[in-house]
Design a protein around this motif. Structure first.
Motif, PDB file in Angstrom:
ATOM      1  N   THR A 143      -0.524-139.083 -14.609  1.00 49.73           N
ATOM      2  CA  THR A 143      -0.605-139.969 -13.449  1.00 49.73           C
ATOM      3  C   THR A 143      -0.899-141.374 -13.934  1.00 49.73           C
ATOM      4  OG1 THR A 143      -1.468-138.177 -12.070  1.00 49.73           O
ATOM      5  CG2 THR A 143      -1.810-140.424 -11.271  1.00 49.73           C
ATOM      6  N   CYS A 144      -0.097-142.326 -13.470  1.00 55.95           N
ATOM      7  CA  CYS A 144      -0.335-143.733 -13.778  1.00 55.95           C
ATOM      8  C   CYS A 144      -1.186-144.317 -12.659  1.00 55.95           C
ATOM      9  CB  CYS A 144       0.989-144.488 -13.881  1.00 55.95           C
ATOM     10  SG  CYS A 144       0.764-146.259 -14.188  1.00 55.95           S
ATOM     11  N   LEU A 145      -2.381-144.743 -13.019  1.00 53.19           N
ATOM     12  CA  LEU A 145      -3.269-145.388 -12.067  1.00 53.19           C
ATOM     13  C   LEU A 145      -3.065-146.886 -12.168  1.00 53.19           C
ATOM     14  CD1 LEU A 145      -6.549-143.440 -12.926  1.00 53.19           C
ATOM     15  CD2 LEU A 145      -4.893-142.910 -11.136  1.00 53.19           C
ATOM     16  N   SER A 146      -2.916-147.557 -11.046  1.00 56.90           N
ATOM     17  CA  SER A 146      -2.796-149.008 -11.075  1.00 56.90           C
ATOM     18  C   SER A 146      -3.648-149.597  -9.956  1.00 56.90           C
ATOM     19  CB  SER A 146      -1.340-149.452 -10.956  1.00 56.90           C
ATOM     20  OG  SER A 146      -0.741-148.893  -9.813  1.00 56.90           O
ATOM     21  N   SER A 147      -4.166-150.786 -10.223  1.00 62.97           N
ATOM     22  CA  SER A 147      -5.048-151.460  -9.263  1.00 62.97           C
ATOM     23  C   SER A 147      -4.391-152.750  -8.790  1.00 62.97           C
ATOM     24  CB  SER A 147      -6.391-151.757  -9.924  1.00 62.97           C
ATOM     25  OG  SER A 147      -6.240-152.727 -10.938  1.00 62.97           O
ATOM     26  N   PRO A 148      -4.887-153.314  -7.694  1.00 59.26           N
ATOM     27  CA  PRO A 148      -4.320-154.566  -7.189  1.00 59.26           C
ATOM     28  C   PRO A 148      -4.362-155.714  -8.203  1.00 59.26           C
ATOM     29  CG  PRO A 148      -5.737-153.584  -5.531  1.00 59.26           C
ATOM     30  CD  PRO A 148      -5.903-152.771  -6.791  1.00 59.26           C
ATOM     31  N   SER A 149      -5.322-155.684  -9.124  1.00 70.44           N
ATOM     32  CA  SER A 149      -5.424-156.744 -10.130  1.00 70.44           C
ATOM     33  C   SER A 149      -4.419-156.582 -11.267  1.00 70.44           C
ATOM     34  CB  SER A 149      -6.846-156.792 -10.699  1.00 70.44           C
ATOM     35  OG  SER A 149      -7.142-155.583 -11.356  1.00 70.44           O
ATOM     36  N   GLY A 150      -3.659-155.472 -11.262  1.00 65.19           N
ATOM     37  CA  GLY A 150      -2.628-155.270 -12.277  1.00 65.19           C
ATOM     38  C   GLY A 150      -3.041-154.393 -13.444  1.00 65.19           C
ATOM     39  N   ARG A 151      -4.255-153.906 -13.432  1.00 67.67           N
ATOM     40  CA  ARG A 151      -4.693-153.031 -14.524  1.00 67.67           C
ATOM     41  C   ARG A 151      -4.026-151.665 -14.378  1.00 67.67           C
ATOM     42  NH1 ARG A 151     -10.786-154.261 -13.409  1.00 67.67           N
ATOM     43  NH2 ARG A 151     -10.902-156.383 -14.177  1.00 67.67           N
ATOM     44  N   LYS A 152      -3.764-151.026 -15.536  1.00 71.97           N
ATOM     45  CA  LYS A 152      -3.147-149.702 -15.547  1.00 71.97           C
ATOM     46  C   LYS A 152      -3.876-148.801 -16.529  1.00 71.97           C
ATOM     47  CE  LYS A 152       1.624-150.527 -14.296  1.00 71.97           C
ATOM     48  NZ  LYS A 152       3.013-150.348 -14.674  1.00 71.97           N
ATOM     49  N   GLU A 203      -0.414-143.559  -8.669  1.00 72.58           N
ATOM     50  CA  GLU A 203      -1.562-143.595  -7.766  1.00 72.58           C
ATOM     51  C   GLU A 203      -2.163-144.999  -7.770  1.00 72.58           C
ATOM     52  OE1 GLU A 203      -6.013-141.661  -7.318  1.00 72.58           O
ATOM     53  OE2 GLU A 203      -4.497-140.507  -8.388  1.00 72.58           O
ATOM     54  N   GLN A 204      -2.328-145.547  -6.597  1.00 70.70           N
ATOM     55  CA  GLN A 204      -2.980-146.846  -6.447  1.00 70.70           C
ATOM     56  C   GLN A 204      -4.476-146.607  -6.291  1.00 70.70           C
ATOM     57  OE1 GLN A 204      -1.498-149.978  -6.457  1.00 70.70           O
ATOM     58  NE2 GLN A 204       0.390-148.925  -7.006  1.00 70.70           N
ATOM     59  N   VAL A 205      -5.284-147.351  -7.019  1.00 69.65           N
ATOM     60  CA  VAL A 205      -6.738-147.271  -6.891  1.00 69.65           C
ATOM     61  C   VAL A 205      -7.288-148.661  -6.661  1.00 69.65           C
ATOM     62  CG1 VAL A 205      -6.937-145.188  -8.316  1.00 69.65           C
ATOM     63  CG2 VAL A 205      -7.143-147.432  -9.383  1.00 69.65           C
ATOM     64  N   SER A 206      -8.469-148.743  -6.097  1.00 73.25           N
ATOM     65  CA  SER A 206      -9.100-150.044  -5.872  1.00 73.25           C
ATOM     66  C   SER A 206      -9.526-150.649  -7.207  1.00 73.25           C
ATOM     67  CB  SER A 206     -10.321-149.890  -4.960  1.00 73.25           C
ATOM     68  OG  SER A 206     -11.343-149.173  -5.643  1.00 73.25           O
ATOM     69  N   ASP A 207      -9.745-151.952  -7.216  1.00 74.05           N
ATOM     70  CA  ASP A 207     -10.237-152.611  -8.431  1.00 74.05           C
ATOM     71  C   ASP A 207     -11.593-152.044  -8.838  1.00 74.05           C
ATOM     72  OD1 ASP A 207      -8.109-154.358  -9.033  1.00 74.05           O
ATOM     73  OD2 ASP A 207      -8.781-155.776  -7.511  1.00 74.05           O
ATOM     74  N   GLN A 208     -12.414-151.713  -7.851  1.00 73.39           N
ATOM     75  CA  GLN A 208     -13.729-151.159  -8.155  1.00 73.39           C
ATOM     76  C   GLN A 208     -13.608-149.799  -8.837  1.00 73.39           C
ATOM     77  OE1 GLN A 208     -16.265-150.613  -4.753  1.00 73.39           O
ATOM     78  NE2 GLN A 208     -18.069-150.178  -6.004  1.00 73.39           N
ATOM     79  N   LYS A 209     -12.737-148.942  -8.318  1.00 70.86           N
ATOM     80  CA  LYS A 209     -12.548-147.630  -8.950  1.00 70.86           C
ATOM     81  C   LYS A 209     -11.960-147.787 -10.344  1.00 70.86           C
ATOM     82  CE  LYS A 209     -10.773-143.016  -8.472  1.00 70.86           C
ATOM     83  NZ  LYS A 209     -10.149-142.004  -7.640  1.00 70.86           N
ATOM     84  N   MET A 210     -11.014-148.717 -10.514  1.00 73.51           N
ATOM     85  CA  MET A 210     -10.431-148.942 -11.845  1.00 73.51           C
ATOM     86  C   MET A 210     -11.502-149.414 -12.821  1.00 73.51           C
ATOM     87  SD  MET A 210      -7.800-148.729 -13.805  1.00 73.51           S
ATOM     88  CE  MET A 210      -6.271-148.709 -12.896  1.00 73.51           C
ATOM     89  N   THR A 211     -12.404-150.262 -12.366  1.00 73.20           N
ATOM     90  CA  THR A 211     -13.496-150.723 -13.227  1.00 73.20           C
ATOM     91  C   THR A 211     -14.342-149.552 -13.694  1.00 73.20           C
ATOM     92  OG1 THR A 211     -13.559-152.877 -12.142  1.00 73.20           O
ATOM     93  CG2 THR A 211     -15.536-152.220 -13.334  1.00 73.20           C
ATOM     94  N   HIS A 212     -14.648-148.637 -12.784  1.00 76.34           N
ATOM     95  CA  HIS A 212     -15.414-147.441 -13.156  1.00 76.34           C
ATOM     96  C   HIS A 212     -14.640-146.581 -14.149  1.00 76.34           C
ATOM     97  CE1 HIS A 212     -18.875-147.897 -10.567  1.00 76.34           C
ATOM     98  NE2 HIS A 212     -18.076-148.261  -9.579  1.00 76.34           N
ATOM     99  N   ILE A 213     -13.352-146.416 -13.928  1.00 74.74           N
ATOM    100  CA  ILE A 213     -12.519-145.615 -14.833  1.00 74.74           C
ATOM    101  C   ILE A 213     -12.473-146.257 -16.220  1.00 74.74           C
ATOM    102  CG2 ILE A 213     -10.146-144.886 -15.306  1.00 74.74           C
ATOM    103  CD1 ILE A 213      -9.861-144.537 -12.210  1.00 74.74           C
ATOM    104  N   LEU A 214     -12.240-147.567 -16.256  1.00 72.95           N
ATOM    105  CA  LEU A 214     -12.128-148.268 -17.536  1.00 72.95           C
ATOM    106  C   LEU A 214     -13.460-148.299 -18.295  1.00 72.95           C
ATOM    107  CD1 LEU A 214      -9.792-151.233 -16.551  1.00 72.95           C
ATOM    108  CD2 LEU A 214      -9.189-149.130 -17.754  1.00 72.95           C
TER     109      LEU A 214
END
Length: 127
Positions: free
Chosen positions: A41-50, A108-119
């Motif tokens: 699954t490719c996770l991407s956030s509104p800020s462009g992080r993947k 899958e689109q995730v919020s910037d906050q969730k992406m920050t937690h993942i990263l």
């Protein structure tokens, strides 16, 4: 050669499969199995992080892989790639690269906050 175009036009990539097997050994077959199972699954956030989340072969562990820096938190990556320098990448990272190239990633689109937690490794690095 554009892998995604070749795959979409012919739906097979025999010469590339031979090359993958030659370069990556058994890892290539395991990675292709993960691709076939749609485990990436490719996770991407509104800020462009993947980031890519790959369900391990057992179906129980989820690994967050980073194709941009060639990193996976799995034990095989730590041992075979980093410590022993026996492999170029683990099956999870190779599956992420192959899925991306072949256009077979779940999206899958995730919020910037969730992406920050993942990263940061707080969520989803491995479960």
């Amino acid at each position: 050669m554009d892998l995604q175009r070749t795959y979409s036009e012919t739906n097979q990539i025999p010469d590339l499969l031979i090359a993958l097997r030659f370069v990556f050994g058994q890892c290539a077959l395991q990675a292709l199995d993960l691709v076939d199972q749609r485990s990436v699954t490719c996770l991407s956030s509104p800020s462009g992080r993947k980031a890519f989340q790959v369900l391990g072969g057992s179906g129980r562990l989820l690994y967050t892989c980073f194709t941009s820096c060639h990193y996976c938190p799995c034990p095989a990556f730590s041992f075979s790639v980093l410590r022993r320098n026996e492999s170029l990448m683990c099956k999870h990272l190779l599956a992420a690269c192959l899925s991306q190239a072949m256009g077979l990633c779940q999206q899958e689109q995730v919020s910037d906050q969730k992406m920050t937690h993942i990263l940061s490794g707080q969520t989803g690095a491995s479960t």
